[in-house]
Design a protein around this motif. Structure first.
Motif, PDB file in Angstrom:
ATOM      1  N   TYR A 176      -8.553  -1.419   1.894  1.00 48.48           N
ATOM      2  CA  TYR A 176      -7.322  -0.513   1.747  1.00 48.48           C
ATOM      3  C   TYR A 176      -7.424   0.622   2.565  1.00 48.48           C
ATOM      4  O   TYR A 176      -6.407   1.032   3.356  1.00 48.48           O
ATOM      5  CB  TYR A 176      -7.080  -0.389   0.107  1.00 48.48           C
ATOM      6  N   GLN A 224       2.279   1.556  -3.468  1.00 49.08           N
ATOM      7  CA  GLN A 224       1.427   2.030  -4.419  1.00 49.08           C
ATOM      8  C   GLN A 224       0.825   3.539  -4.518  1.00 49.08           C
ATOM      9  O   GLN A 224       0.544   4.109  -5.370  1.00 49.08           O
ATOM     10  CB  GLN A 224       0.246   1.286  -4.257  1.00 49.08           C
ATOM     11  N   GLN A 244     -16.366 -11.519 -10.416  1.00 51.28           N
ATOM     12  CA  GLN A 244     -16.247 -10.449 -11.337  1.00 51.28           C
ATOM     13  C   GLN A 244     -15.138  -9.537 -11.597  1.00 51.28           C
ATOM     14  O   GLN A 244     -14.494  -9.590 -10.164  1.00 51.28           O
ATOM     15  CB  GLN A 244     -17.542  -9.790 -11.619  1.00 51.28           C
ATOM     16  N   THR A 245     -14.582  -8.833 -12.403  1.00 49.76           N
ATOM     17  CA  THR A 245     -13.373  -7.937 -12.042  1.00 49.76           C
ATOM     18  C   THR A 245     -13.755  -6.874 -10.865  1.00 49.76           C
ATOM     19  O   THR A 245     -14.908  -6.403 -10.813  1.00 49.76           O
ATOM     20  CB  THR A 245     -13.337  -7.087 -13.404  1.00 49.76           C
ATOM     21  N   GLY A 246     -12.697  -6.773 -10.144  1.00 44.73           N
ATOM     22  CA  GLY A 246     -12.952  -5.812  -9.168  1.00 44.73           C
ATOM     23  C   GLY A 246     -13.775  -6.307  -7.928  1.00 44.73           C
ATOM     24  O   GLY A 246     -14.012  -5.768  -6.928  1.00 44.73           O
ATOM     25  N   ALA A 247     -13.923  -7.683  -7.851  1.00 44.06           N
ATOM     26  CA  ALA A 247     -14.742  -8.359  -6.898  1.00 44.06           C
ATOM     27  C   ALA A 247     -13.785  -8.572  -5.441  1.00 44.06           C
ATOM     28  O   ALA A 247     -14.369  -8.377  -4.441  1.00 44.06           O
ATOM     29  CB  ALA A 247     -15.392  -9.915  -7.166  1.00 44.06           C
ATOM     30  N   GLY A 248     -12.561  -8.785  -5.756  1.00 45.86           N
ATOM     31  CA  GLY A 248     -11.883  -8.758  -4.583  1.00 45.86           C
ATOM     32  C   GLY A 248     -10.948  -9.965  -4.684  1.00 45.86           C
ATOM     33  O   GLY A 248     -10.335 -10.380  -3.337  1.00 45.86           O
ATOM     34  N   LYS A 249     -10.755 -10.569  -5.699  1.00 46.60           N
ATOM     35  CA  LYS A 249     -10.022 -11.739  -5.851  1.00 46.60           C
ATOM     36  C   LYS A 249      -8.461 -11.403  -5.427  1.00 46.60           C
ATOM     37  O   LYS A 249      -7.887 -12.190  -4.555  1.00 46.60           O
ATOM     38  CB  LYS A 249      -9.884 -12.412  -7.299  1.00 46.60           C
ATOM     39  N   THR A 250      -7.813 -10.648  -5.983  1.00 49.15           N
ATOM     40  CA  THR A 250      -6.528 -10.407  -5.795  1.00 49.15           C
ATOM     41  C   THR A 250      -6.273  -9.805  -4.204  1.00 49.15           C
ATOM     42  O   THR A 250      -5.262 -10.253  -3.633  1.00 49.15           O
ATOM     43  CB  THR A 250      -5.873  -9.059  -6.747  1.00 49.15           C
ATOM     44  N   SER A 251      -7.324  -9.099  -3.771  1.00 49.61           N
ATOM     45  CA  SER A 251      -7.187  -8.821  -2.344  1.00 49.61           C
ATOM     46  C   SER A 251      -6.928  -9.854  -1.408  1.00 49.61           C
ATOM     47  O   SER A 251      -6.453 -10.075  -0.631  1.00 49.61           O
ATOM     48  CB  SER A 251      -8.433  -7.852  -2.111  1.00 49.61           C
ATOM     49  N   LEU A 276       0.756  -1.153   0.015  1.00 48.04           N
ATOM     50  CA  LEU A 276       0.053  -0.010   0.160  1.00 48.04           C
ATOM     51  C   LEU A 276       1.027   1.383  -0.062  1.00 48.04           C
ATOM     52  O   LEU A 276       0.614   2.275  -0.699  1.00 48.04           O
ATOM     53  CB  LEU A 276      -0.860   0.025   1.058  1.00 48.04           C
ATOM     54  N   VAL A 278     -13.084  -3.975   1.113  1.00 50.49           N
ATOM     55  CA  VAL A 278     -13.295  -4.659  -0.064  1.00 50.49           C
ATOM     56  C   VAL A 278     -13.764  -6.048   0.094  1.00 50.49           C
ATOM     57  O   VAL A 278     -14.512  -6.713  -0.799  1.00 50.49           O
ATOM     58  CB  VAL A 278     -12.345  -4.567  -1.076  1.00 50.49           C
TER      59      VAL A 278
HETATM   60  N1  LIG Z   1      -4.141  -0.498  -3.793  1.00 50.19           N
HETATM   61  C1  LIG Z   1      -5.266  -0.538  -3.447  1.00 50.19           C
HETATM   62  N2  LIG Z   1      -5.864   0.698  -2.975  1.00 50.19           N
HETATM   63  C2  LIG Z   1      -7.037   0.835  -2.842  1.00 50.19           C
HETATM   64  N3  LIG Z   1      -8.124   0.229  -3.498  1.00 50.19           N
HETATM   65  C3  LIG Z   1      -7.799  -0.785  -4.030  1.00 50.19           C
HETATM   66  C4  LIG Z   1      -6.312  -1.281  -4.310  1.00 50.19           C
HETATM   67  N4  LIG Z   1      -6.292  -2.503  -4.934  1.00 50.19           N
HETATM   68  C5  LIG Z   1      -7.458  -2.580  -5.148  1.00 50.19           C
HETATM   69  N5  LIG Z   1      -8.551  -1.845  -4.856  1.00 50.19           N
HETATM   70  C6  LIG Z   1     -10.097  -1.882  -4.744  1.00 50.19           C
HETATM   71  O1  LIG Z   1     -10.355  -3.210  -4.118  1.00 50.19           O
HETATM   72  C7  LIG Z   1     -11.416  -3.848  -4.800  1.00 50.19           C
HETATM   73  C8  LIG Z   1     -10.925  -5.207  -5.226  1.00 50.19           C
HETATM   74  O2  LIG Z   1     -10.091  -5.182  -6.192  1.00 50.19           O
HETATM   75  P1  LIG Z   1      -8.985  -6.533  -6.492  1.00 50.19           P
HETATM   76  O3  LIG Z   1      -7.820  -6.133  -7.159  1.00 50.19           O
HETATM   77  O4  LIG Z   1      -8.894  -7.437  -5.129  1.00 50.19           O
HETATM   78  O5  LIG Z   1     -10.208  -7.215  -7.432  1.00 50.19           O
HETATM   79  P2  LIG Z   1     -10.117  -8.489  -8.605  1.00 50.19           P
HETATM   80  O6  LIG Z   1     -11.195  -9.312  -8.278  1.00 50.19           O
HETATM   81  O7  LIG Z   1      -8.721  -8.992  -8.462  1.00 50.19           O
HETATM   82  O8  LIG Z   1     -10.187  -7.616  -9.927  1.00 50.19           O
HETATM   83  P3  LIG Z   1      -9.483  -8.127 -11.291  1.00 50.19           P
HETATM   84  O9  LIG Z   1     -10.296  -9.323 -11.549  1.00 50.19           O
HETATM   85  O10 LIG Z   1      -9.998  -7.000 -12.197  1.00 50.19           O
HETATM   86  O11 LIG Z   1      -8.143  -8.253 -11.106  1.00 50.19           O
HETATM   87  C9  LIG Z   1     -11.578  -2.895  -6.197  1.00 50.19           C
HETATM   88  O12 LIG Z   1     -12.661  -2.118  -5.948  1.00 50.19           O
HETATM   89  C10 LIG Z   1     -10.390  -2.121  -6.120  1.00 50.19           C
HETATM   90  O13 LIG Z   1     -10.641  -0.799  -6.869  1.00 50.19           O
END
Ligand SMILES: Nc1ncnc2c1ncn2[C@@H]1O[C@H](COP(=O)(O)OP(=O)(O)OP(=O)(O)O)[C@@H](O)[C@H]1O
Length: 607
Positions: A359, A123, A384-391, A120, A365
Motif C-alpha cells: 500500500y 480508505q 494467518q491474519t494480516g498475512a496478505g490474503k485480501t491484498s 486506497l 505486503v
Molecule cells: N488499505 C491499507 N493500507 C495500508 N495497509 C494495509 C491496508 N490494507 C491492509 N494493509 C496491511 O497489509 C497487510 C496485509 O493485509 P490483508 O488485509 O491483505 O491481510 P489478510 O491476510 O487478508 O488478513 P485477515 O485474515 O485478517 O483479513 C497487513 O499488514 C495490513 O495491515
C-alpha cells in the motif's frame, strides 16, 4: 487566478445563454432609467406647468388636460414597473437555471472522479469531507459565475450607462457622486481577502463536522455497546461549535463590510444632495431634474454596491472551489493504458509472476508472489491474519496494481486491459455482505440490471434464498433497510450468492462467507456456493478445512509470499506451515491453552 480561470471553463457550454441574459439586463436597465420619469413629469410639467424639453423637441404645457396628463403618468409608472419586473423574472429564472446546470456539471465531474479513485484513496479520505465537497462546495461555481461574474458584468454595464445619463443632467454633480469610487476600492482591497480565507476555514471546519457525524453513525452499534454516547456528543458539540465560531466571525466581517460600503455610498448621496440643492436654489437645475438625479443616483450606487459585495462573494466562492479542485487534482485512480483492450476470458487461467505489492511502495505486503491456476480451478488462499490474503485478491480485481511483476488472465496482462472489463467478469461474495436500501429483486440484479424476475428467482433458488424471500411481506419487492439490516447474516449472504450467480462471471472471488455461521446455515449456503463455483475459476480466502479440502490448489501466504502450494493432501504430507495450521485447528482445545516456559498449562487461579 488559476482557480478563477478553471471555473470560467464551466461557463463555456452556456456562453450563448449567458450573452442573452446580459442582453436582458440591458433591457432591464433601460426600463430602470425610465422609472423616475413619471415623477419628473408630474413635478415639472403637470404641477409647475413647464414645457417638456425632449431630444430638441419642445412640447407645450397645455396640450393635454391636467386629468389626462395625470392618468398617462400614472399608467406609465405602472407599465414601466410591470415590464421591468417581468424582465427581471425571466432573467432570474434563466440565470438560476444556468447556475444550477453548472453546479450539476461540476458535481458530476467530481462524482465521476471519486468513483474512479482506487480503494486506497477512499480508505484514506473521510467520506463526510468528500460528501461536503460534493454537495456543498460545488455550489461555488454558481456563486462565482452567476452571483459574481454575471452581477459584476451587469453592474459595470449599468454603472457606465448611469454615469453617462447623469453626466447629461449635471456633470458637476456626477463627478461629486463618483468621488466615492476610490474609497470603495480601498474597502474592497482591505476586506475581501480576509473574507476569502475565513470562508475557506469555515468550510474546512464544517466538513470536519460532517466526517465526525458520518463516523459516529456508521459505528452507532459500537458507540451504543460501549455506552460512549456522551463522549461522542461532546466531540460533536465541540466541532460544531468551532464551525459556528468561524461562521460568526465570517458573518460579522461580511456585515461590517456591507456597513462600510453602505456608509461610503450614503456619504456620496449626502454630498450630492447638498450640492444639488444649492444648484436648484441658484436656478441651475430644476427640482424635477434634482429628483431624477437623486433617483438615478440610487441606480448608480446599487451597481457600485453590488460590485463591492460580489468581490467578497467571489473571494469566498474561490476558496470553496479550491476545495473541489484540490480533490479533482488528486488522481489516485488505477491507471488505464491508452490502448487498453477488453479482457477476453476463454479458460480463466490465472498467473501471478513475481508480484510485489505494498500500500506504501516502500513497505511491501506481498513480495515475489508467483503461481499458476488453471481455468476452472478452485484456489484457496490460506494464511494467518494480516498475512496478505485480501491484498492478493484485491490485485486480481485490480483494485490496485502491483509495483513489480505481472498478473495475467488467459495470458493477458491486467495492466493492458480495461478496468471495466476485468470487473465485469469477476463476481464476488464477501464475508461482510454489502446490500443497498432497495428491493430484494434490485439487490440480486445489481450485477445484471436487465435481469428478468424469472432469472432473479432462479438465482435466488440456487442460492437457497427463495424460501425466505417469499416469506417476506412483499416477496422480491420487499425493501431492504440500510445495509440490509432487516435480514440475518446468513440471509444477507445468500442474497449476495444469488447476486453473484446471476452475474454469471467466469471468475469468482469468495472471502469464505460461511466462516461466521452455524452448521445448519453453512450447509444451506455451501449448496449455493458449490453451484456458484461450478465451471469457474474461483479464488477463495479459506478459513475452514472443509473449504480447503474442496480446493484444487492451496496457496499458503507467509512472510509476504507464497510459502507453500499444492493440494490439501500434498501440503499435509509436506508437514510445513499448512500442516501446522491444520494441526492447530484440529488440536483439542486443551492443547491450545497457553503454556508456561516448562510446558505447563497456565490455569487461572480461583480468587
Ligand atoms: N488499505 C491499507 N493500507 C495500508 N495497509 C494495509 C491496508 N490494507 C491492509 N494493509 C496491511 O497489509 C497487510 C496485509 O493485509 P490483508 O488485509 O491483505 O491481510 P489478510 O491476510 O487478508 O488478513 P485477515 O485474515 O485478517 O483479513 C497487513 O499488514 C495490513 O495491515
Amino acid at each position: 487566478m488559476a482557480v478563477f480561470l478553471k471555473l470560467l471553463g464551466y461557463l463555456r457550454p452556456y456562453s450563448l445563454l449567458f450573452a442573452f441574459c446580459l442582453g436582458l439586463v440591458g433591457v432591464q436597465s433601460a426600463l430602470e432609467l425610465l422609472k423616475p420619469w413619471p415623477l419628473k413629469l408630474c413635478v415639472d410639467q403637470i404641477i409647475a406647468r413647464q414645457p417638456l424639453e425632449f431630444w430638441g423637441w419642445t412640447v407645450p404645457a397645455d396640450v393635454l388636460s391636467t386629468g389626462t396628463e395625470l392618468a398617462v403618468v400614472a399608467i406609465a409608472l405602472v407599465a414601466v414597473h410591470f415590464l421591468s419586473g417581468f424582465v427581471q423574472l425571466a432573467n432570474n429564472y434563466l440565470t438560476i437555471r444556468m447556475g444550477q446546470d453548472m453546479v450539476q456539471d461540476f458535481r458530476c465531474e467530481l462524482f465521476d472522479h471519486l468513483q474512479r479513485q482506487s480503494l486506497l484513496f477512499h480508505q484514506t479520505r473521510p467520506t463526510g469531507d468528500l460528501l461536503y465537497r460534493l454537495m456543498g462546495d460545488t455550489y461555488s461555481v454558481q456563486t462565482l459565475l452567476m452571483n459574481g461574474v454575471f452581477t459584476t458584468l451587469t453592474s459595470i454595464v449599468l454603472l457606465m450607462g448611469m454615469f453617462f445619463v447623469l453626466l447629461g443632467i449635471d456633470w458637476e454633480l456626477t463627478l461629486y457622486a463618483m468621488a466615492v469610487v476610490p474609497l470603495l476600492i480601498l474597502a474592497i482591497a482591505s476586506v475581501t481577502k480576509k473574507i476569502g480565507n475565513l470562508t475557506y476555514e469555515t468550510h474546512m471546519k464544517e466538513s470536519k463536522v460532517y466526517s465526525t457525524v458520518e463516523n459516529i453513525f456508521n459505528s452507532i452499534s459500537l458507540v451504543q455497546a460501549f455506552a460512549r454516547e456522551d463522549e461522542e456528543r461532546r466531540r460533536f458539540v465541540a466541532e460544531s461549535q468551532h464551525s459556528f465560531d468561524r461562521k460568526l466571525t465570517l458573518y460579522s466581517l461580511q456585515t461590517a463590510y456591507g456597513w462600510l460600503v453602505g456608509a461610503i455610498t450614503a456619504a456620496g448621496t449626502a454630498y450630492v444632495l447638498y450640492v444639488g440643492a444649492r444648484h436648484v436654489l441658484e436656478g441651475d437645475l430644476s427640482t424635477g431634474d434634482l429628483l431624477i438625479f437623486l433617483g438615478y443616483l440610487a441606480s448608480l450606487y446599487t451597481p457600485l454596491n453590488n460590485i463591492a459585495n460580489t468581490m467578497g462573494a467571489i473571494r469566498g466562492s474561490l476558496a470553496q472551489a479550491r476545495r473541489v479542485l484540490d480533490v479533482l487534482a488528486e488522481d489516485k485512480a488505477v491507471p488505464e493504458a491508452p490502448d487498453a483492450k477488453p479482457l477476453e476470458i476463454t479458460k480463466g487461467a490465472v498467473e501471478f509472476s513475481g508480484v510485489t505489492f505494498g500500500y506504501d511502495p516502500e513497505r511491501p505486503v506481498l513480495s515475489g508472489v508467483s503461481f499458476k491456476a488453471r481455468g476452472g480451478a478452485t484456489v484457496a488462499v490460506v494464511g494467518q491474519t494480516g498475512a496478505g490474503k485480501t491484498s492478493l485478491i484485491s490485485l486480481l480485481l485490480r483494485f490496485y496494481d502491483p509495483q513489480k511483476g505481472a498478473i495475467t488472465i488467459d495470458g493477458q496482462d491486467l495492466r493492458n486491459v480495461t478496468l471495466k472489463s476485468v470487473r465485469q467478469q469477476v463476481a464476488i461474495v464477501l464475508q461482510d455482505t454489502h446490500l443497498f436500501p432497495m428491493s430484494v429483486h434490485d439487490n440480486i440484479a445489481y450485477g445484471k440490471r436487465t435481469a428478468t424476475r424469472e432469472e432473479v428467482v432462479a438465482a435466488a433458488t440456487l442460492a437457497n434464498a427463495h424460501e425466505f424471500i417469499e416469506a417476506m411481506p412483499q416477496g422480491y419487492d420487499s425493501l431492504l433497510d440500510e445495509r440490509g439490516s432487516n435480514l440475518s447474516g446468513g440471509q444477507r449472504q445468500r442474497l449476495s450468492i444469488a447476486r453473484a450467480l446471476l452475474k454469471d462471471a467466469p471468475l469468482l472471488i469468495l472471502d469464505e462467507p460461511t466462516s461466521a455461521l452455524d452448521a445448519g446455515t453453512e450447509a444451506q449456503i455451501m449448496e449455493g456456493l458449490d453451484r456458484l463455483m461450478e465451471n469457474r475459476t474461483t479464488f477463495v480466502i479459506a478459513h475452514r478445512m472443509s473449504m480447503m479440502r474442496r480446493a484444487d490448489l492451496i496457496l499458503v501466504i507467509k512472510d509476504k509470499t507464497v510459502s507453500e502450494m499444492g493440494t490439501f493432501q500434498e501440503l499435509l504430507d509436506k508437514g510445513g506451515e499448512f500442516a501446522r495450521l491444520h494441526a492447530l485447528q484440529f488440536a483439542p482445545l486443551k492443547e491450545r491453552r497457553p503454556r508456561d516456559a516448562q510446558g505447563q498449562e497456565i490455569v487461572a487461579e480461583a480468587p
